[in-house]
Design an enzyme around this catalytic site. Structure first.
Site, PDB file in Angstrom:
ATOM      1  N   LEU A  33      18.469  49.838  55.071  1.00  0.00           N
ATOM      2  CA  LEU A  33      19.855  50.226  54.768  1.00  0.00           C
ATOM      3  C   LEU A  33      20.873  49.267  55.415  1.00  0.00           C
ATOM      4  O   LEU A  33      22.026  49.640  55.605  1.00  0.00           O
ATOM      5  CB  LEU A  33      20.132  51.679  55.212  1.00  0.00           C
ATOM      6  CG  LEU A  33      19.181  52.734  54.645  1.00  0.00           C
ATOM      7  CD1 LEU A  33      19.540  54.123  55.193  1.00  0.00           C
ATOM      8  CD2 LEU A  33      19.244  52.769  53.123  1.00  0.00           C
ATOM      9  N   SER A 123      15.250  32.214  44.569  1.00  0.00           N
ATOM     10  CA  SER A 123      16.615  31.941  44.134  1.00  0.00           C
ATOM     11  C   SER A 123      16.734  30.494  43.690  1.00  0.00           C
ATOM     12  O   SER A 123      15.984  29.623  44.152  1.00  0.00           O
ATOM     13  CB  SER A 123      17.513  32.197  45.341  1.00  0.00           C
ATOM     14  OG  SER A 123      18.709  31.506  45.214  1.00  0.00           O
ATOM     15  N   TYR A 148      20.734  30.187  54.050  1.00  0.00           N
ATOM     16  CA  TYR A 148      20.122  31.151  53.130  1.00  0.00           C
ATOM     17  C   TYR A 148      19.140  30.449  52.192  1.00  0.00           C
ATOM     18  O   TYR A 148      17.992  30.865  52.020  1.00  0.00           O
ATOM     19  CB  TYR A 148      21.211  31.883  52.324  1.00  0.00           C
ATOM     20  CG  TYR A 148      20.658  32.635  51.132  1.00  0.00           C
ATOM     21  CD1 TYR A 148      20.044  33.869  51.299  1.00  0.00           C
ATOM     22  CD2 TYR A 148      20.716  32.090  49.849  1.00  0.00           C
ATOM     23  CE1 TYR A 148      19.511  34.541  50.219  1.00  0.00           C
ATOM     24  CE2 TYR A 148      20.184  32.761  48.757  1.00  0.00           C
ATOM     25  CZ  TYR A 148      19.580  33.984  48.938  1.00  0.00           C
ATOM     26  OH  TYR A 148      19.038  34.637  47.871  1.00  0.00           O
ATOM     27  N   LYS A 152      14.831  30.684  51.622  1.00  0.00           N
ATOM     28  CA  LYS A 152      14.063  30.873  50.375  1.00  0.00           C
ATOM     29  C   LYS A 152      13.063  29.731  50.186  1.00  0.00           C
ATOM     30  O   LYS A 152      11.928  29.949  49.773  1.00  0.00           O
ATOM     31  CB  LYS A 152      15.013  30.969  49.163  1.00  0.00           C
ATOM     32  CG  LYS A 152      15.862  32.236  49.158  1.00  0.00           C
ATOM     33  CD  LYS A 152      15.044  33.502  48.936  1.00  0.00           C
ATOM     34  CE  LYS A 152      15.853  34.755  49.057  1.00  0.00           C
ATOM     35  NZ  LYS A 152      15.109  35.988  49.122  1.00  0.00           N
TER      36      LYS A 152
END
Ligand code: NAD
Ligand code: UFG
Length: 336
Positions: A33, A123, A148, A152
């Site tokens: 969450l 991505s 980021y 990946k």
């Protein structure tokens, strides 16, 4: 069959959960969450008319992942979404991205049962600033423009070198371009916890009155109107690609398999074009201004998608207008 969906209460994961259930799969959702709200679970239960199995777990904590797989021996497929995803934030907080995205992926790969089909959320940022467009899967990887993107690239390398080459492993890494839009019910959509970093939720929140003005990050790129180009894909098309990928992996007879597939539309759209198309399709004005370039942004990225079509038999069905209208429908409903 039981499919484990990590990050299943997030934007993409929640739409895939709906499609999995519609396609007869049972799901187990794991999420900490950190970028989603527990209320998504009841929305998913409403759409699917089913009680869903959810566990709040931080996948970065090794013992929790180990314990989960010890207690849940019935997992027959895994779709691994859980990660932090904002290009801009990753430039500001690189360690947070390396720690979260790498540890979560390492822990899942380390403790998951061998041979269980594994779909990874990758991505187009893995290509860095590609010299040639459209980008195909053999386009050489440039230097990642953001931490980021680097996470990946590293996760894909890890899957390939550490797990695929040394174990019986069946996986597909889906390299998404830019997902936008929402489920037709308007009950689920992209709803980040903090100020949106992505273009689409920021734009709809401006139009809905939650934010004042959309800043377009730079109009001095070498593109048709100076703004960055991306390949925007409807979230329901992207969700369907996951069903095709997991079906494919479950049905192939070989024990070792790994593919990297682009998931996009093949159409490059500039930020300004997206804004204008939104205004045309909804009849609403977008209050925007031009700002500075955002560090970490790639100038252009759009996909060549024949490989996904050939292997999975997948191709997108929705238009940009469909996606923009559905994004607005979701924003409108969340304002009520
Ligand atoms: P999201 O933030 O909406 O969903 C990710 C979910 O993962 C969230 O619910 C978050 O709480 C959860 N999560 C994050 N770290 C976790 C951890 N350590 N343990 C457990 N849960 C964790 O993002 P999204 O847009 O749905 O993206 C899903 C995946 O797709 C990510 O891997 C992202 O990098 C990738 N991706 C997204 C886009 C995009 O534009 N949205 C494009 C390409 C790839
Ligand atoms: N943009 C703006 N203003 C904003 C937000 C974004 O002009 O307020 C621009 C960006 O500069 C970029 C384009 O809109 O040119 C798209 O930006 P997003 O932040 O929506 O998407 P990114 O392409 O930066 O990254 C997203 C996800 C990544 C994913 C990548 C794949 O956040 O997780 O798509 O293309 F890897």
């Amino acid at each position: 069959m039981n499919i484990l969906v990590t990050g299943g209460l997030g934007y993409i994961g929640s739409h895939v959960v709906v499609c999995l259930v519609e396609n007869g799969y049972d799901v187990i959702i794991l999420d900490n969450l950190s970028n989603s709200d527990i209320s998504v679970l009841s929305k998913l239960e409403k759409i699917t008319n089913r009680k869903l199995n959810f566990k709040e777990i931080d996948l970065g904590i090794e013992d929790h992942v180990k314990d989960f797989f010890k207690k849940n021996t019935n997992i027959e497929g895994i779709i691994h979404f859980a990660a932090l995803k904002s290009v801009g934030e990753s430039v500001r907080k690189p360690n947070k991205y390396f720690q979260n995205n790498l540890n979560a992926t390492i822990n899942i790969l380390k403790y998951m049962p061998e041979k269980v089909p594994f779909v990874f959320s990758s991505s187009c940022t893995v290509y860095g600033s590609a010299m040639k467009q459209p980008i195909n899967e053999s386009t050489p990887h440039g230097i990642a423009e953001s931490p980021y993107g680097k996470t990946k690239q590293l996760c894909e390398k890890l899957i390939n070198k550490k797990f695929f080459e040394s174990k019986n492993f069946k996986g597909i890494s889906l390299r998404y371009f830019n997902p936008i839009g929402a489920h037709q019910s308007g009950l689920i959509g992209e709803n980040p916890k903090n100020i949106p970093e992505n273009l689409m939720p920021y734009l709809t929140q401006v139009v809905g009155g939650r934010r004042k003005v959309l800043t377009i990050f730079g109009d001095d790129y070498d593109t048709k109107d100076g703004t960055c180009i991306r390949d925007y894909i409807h979230i329901m098309d992207l969700a369907e690609a996951h069903i095709k990928a997991i079906d494919y992996l479950i049905n192939i007879k070989v024990t070792k398999f790994l593919e990297f597939l682009n998931i996009g539309t093949g159409i490059g759209v500039s930020v300004l074009e997206l804004v204008k198309t939104f205004e045309k399709s909804t009849g609403l004005k977008v209050n925007y201004s031009i700002g500075k370039r955002r560090p970490g942004d790639i100038e252009k990225a759009y996909a060549q998608t024949n490989k996904a079509k050939q292997i999975l038999g997948w191709k997108p069905k929705y238009t940009l207008t469909n996606a923009l209208k559905s994004a607005w429908n979701w924003e409108k409903k969340s304002l009520i």
